[in-house]
Design an enzyme around this catalytic site. Structure first.
Site, PDB file in Angstrom:
ATOM      1  N   SER A   1       0.837  -1.206   0.000  1.00 40.75           N
ATOM      2  CA  SER A   1       0.000   0.000   0.000  1.00 40.75           C
ATOM      3  C   SER A   1       0.869   1.252   0.000  1.00 40.75           C
ATOM      4  CB  SER A   1      -0.882  -0.014   1.254  1.00 40.75           C
ATOM      5  OG  SER A   1      -1.508   1.242   1.430  1.00 40.75           O
TER       6      SER A   1
ATOM      7  N   TYR B   1      -2.081   5.719  -4.533  1.00 43.38           N
ATOM      8  CA  TYR B   1      -3.117   6.738  -4.420  1.00 43.38           C
ATOM      9  C   TYR B   1      -2.545   7.983  -5.075  1.00 43.38           C
ATOM     10  CZ  TYR B   1      -6.014   4.169  -1.056  1.00 43.38           C
ATOM     11  OH  TYR B   1      -6.849   3.268  -0.457  1.00 43.38           O
TER      12      TYR B   1
ATOM     13  N   THR C   1      -5.440   2.642  -7.417  1.00 47.98           N
ATOM     14  CA  THR C   1      -6.760   2.495  -6.790  1.00 47.98           C
ATOM     15  C   THR C   1      -7.677   3.611  -7.286  1.00 47.98           C
ATOM     16  OG1 THR C   1      -5.836   1.435  -4.839  1.00 47.98           O
ATOM     17  CG2 THR C   1      -7.994   2.461  -4.576  1.00 47.98           C
TER      18      THR C   1
ATOM     19  N   LYS D   1      -7.403  -0.785 -10.044  1.00 41.96           N
ATOM     20  CA  LYS D   1      -8.058  -1.540  -8.958  1.00 41.96           C
ATOM     21  C   LYS D   1      -9.296  -0.803  -8.452  1.00 41.96           C
ATOM     22  CE  LYS D   1      -7.214  -3.205  -4.244  1.00 41.96           C
ATOM     23  NZ  LYS D   1      -7.855  -2.160  -3.437  1.00 41.96           N
TER      24      LYS D   1
ATOM     25  N   HIS E   1     -12.930  -2.514  -2.641  1.00 39.72           N
ATOM     26  CA  HIS E   1     -12.101  -2.005  -1.539  1.00 39.72           C
ATOM     27  C   HIS E   1     -12.496  -2.682  -0.213  1.00 39.72           C
ATOM     28  CE1 HIS E   1      -9.505   1.780  -0.874  1.00 39.72           C
ATOM     29  NE2 HIS E   1      -9.503   1.180   0.291  1.00 39.72           N
TER      30      HIS E   1
HETATM   31  C1  GLV Z   1      -7.035   2.500   3.042  1.00 36.85           C
HETATM   32  O1  GLV Z   1      -6.785   2.395   1.896  1.00 36.85           O
HETATM   33  C2  GLV Z   1      -8.268   2.108   3.643  1.00 36.85           C
HETATM   34  O2  GLV Z   1      -9.174   1.682   2.907  1.00 36.85           O
HETATM   35  O3  GLV Z   1      -8.397   2.201   4.862  1.00 36.85           O
END
Ligand code: GLV
Length: 364
Positions: free
Chosen positions: A109, A132, A158, A235, A259
């Protein structure tokens, strides 16, 4: 194998809960609002019966496959999840060692507690970098460059988070990172690493609102492709038309994902949209999926619907919280054993035998 006291990934969650602070457990476990999608992600896999084949020689089984050309020992990758430092002191270093030891890929991440350089240096296998996009494009590009230079082999963009989903458990807990943990990848950018991740509600929601770019469009996929020599995966896709757009915009793959039920509550379970999306993509790019995978049989279901592989998120966190690297490795090995078992019982000797007819058997 799994840490003592857990026979399966669901049981492991209970053990992890005892080890984590209430705030950390809630952050990992929660979904958005009523958590409908969170629950449905798990339930929808379970509703897909597997029409096993009989009298197939399954005495030798091979779980290996390739994902974007990289060989993996099984069709299970480690999903990007934030802040592994909340689960164990080695944070993402424990995760990447577990993934490498299991012969698979870790997707790191952006919001890790360990810098991408350190994670890649400790890796025994491929590392992908989840991105991100920040309002600060120069900082975003710099991050992509660093991931490339560190040795990451793909960028996973994402696209389902223009804002952070509202997780009421985090709001209630005023979620923030404890002293000593930061968004390490952004430590060089003034105000980004310590961003208070502390507010009167969810500190992470405040961070997203202030720092991340909600104006992202398909044009930015083209921008990202121009900004990196690495393959780009998109994603957060839950619609066939968006999957086609990803193909048209040059993505190398997509991750069918909501997600983990943490963004739009009421969005469909990934199990329920994967088949039509894979059909729309027609093999032009690789289709991966995450969300609610808790059993080896779920992995078979995903492959049968057209996924190349699945990504697992929360179970890895439960493993890390319970027993660090060994715990995360245990989760991967438990899934491997379950996939192997399910393949044997379904009449599949290799992953290429896991085809759609297992879910939709031919008529008489
Ligand atoms: C981070 O990407 C979350 O979804 O907490």
């Amino acid at each position: 194998m799994l840490p003592e006291g857990a026979l399966n990934l669901q049981e492991l969650e209970q053990l992890a809960r005892e080890k984590l602070t209430a705030m950390a457990y809630a952050y990992y476990a929660s979904g958005a609002l009523d958590e409908l999608t969170l629950r449905e992600n798990v339930a929808a896999w379970a509703r897909l019966p597997i029409h096993y084949r009989v009298l197939v020689d399954v005495s030798a089984r091979d779980l290996s496959t390739t994902v974007l050309g990289a060989r993996v020992s099984m069709p299970v990758l480690v999903a990007p999840t934030a802040f592994h430092g909340l689960a164990c002191s080695d944070g993402e270093l424990a995760t990447v060692r577990a993934a490498g030891g299991a012969g698979t890929i870790m997707c790191l991440s952006s919001l890790s507690n360990t810098r991408v350089e350190e994670v890649c240096a400790a890796a025994g296998g491929p590392v992908w970098f989840q991105l991100y996009v920040y309002r600060d494009r120069a900082a975003t590009e710099a991050l992509v460059r660093r991931a490339e230079a560190a040795g990451a082999s793909a960028i996973v963009l994402t696209v389902d988070a223009p804002l952070l989903g509202r997780r009421e458990r985090d709001v209630r807990n005023e979620f923030h990172l404890p002293e000593g943990l930061r968004v390490e990848n952004m430590s060089a950018v003034a105000g980004h690493a310590e961003v208070a991740l502390r507010s009167a509600s969810s500190g992470l929601a405040a961070y997203f609102k202030e720092k991340l770019d909600p104006s992202l469009t398909w044009k930015d996929v083209a921008w990202l492709r121009g900004a990196t020599r690495l393959p780009v995966l998109v994603k957060g896709i839950v619609r066939a038309d968006d999957a086609r757009r990803a193909v048209d915009h040059g993505a190398s793959g997509i991750v069918v994902s909501n997600h983990g039920g943490r963004q739009l509550d009421g969005s469909p379970a990934t199990a329920s949209v994967l088949g039509p999306i894979a059909d729309a993509v027609q093999g032009r790019i690789e289709v991966l999926v995450d969300g609610g995978v808790r059993r080896g049989a779920d992995v078979l279901r995903a492959l049968a619907l057209g996924a190349r592989a699945v990504l697992v998120g929360r179970p890895i966190l439960w493993g890390l919280a319970t027993a660090g690297e060994a715990g995360a490795r245990g989760v991967l090995e438990a899934l491997r054993a379950e996939i192997d078992h399910a393949m044997a019982l379904a009449g599949c000797a290799s992953v290429s035998d896991v085809t759609r007819d297992l879910l939709v058997p031919p008529g008489p």
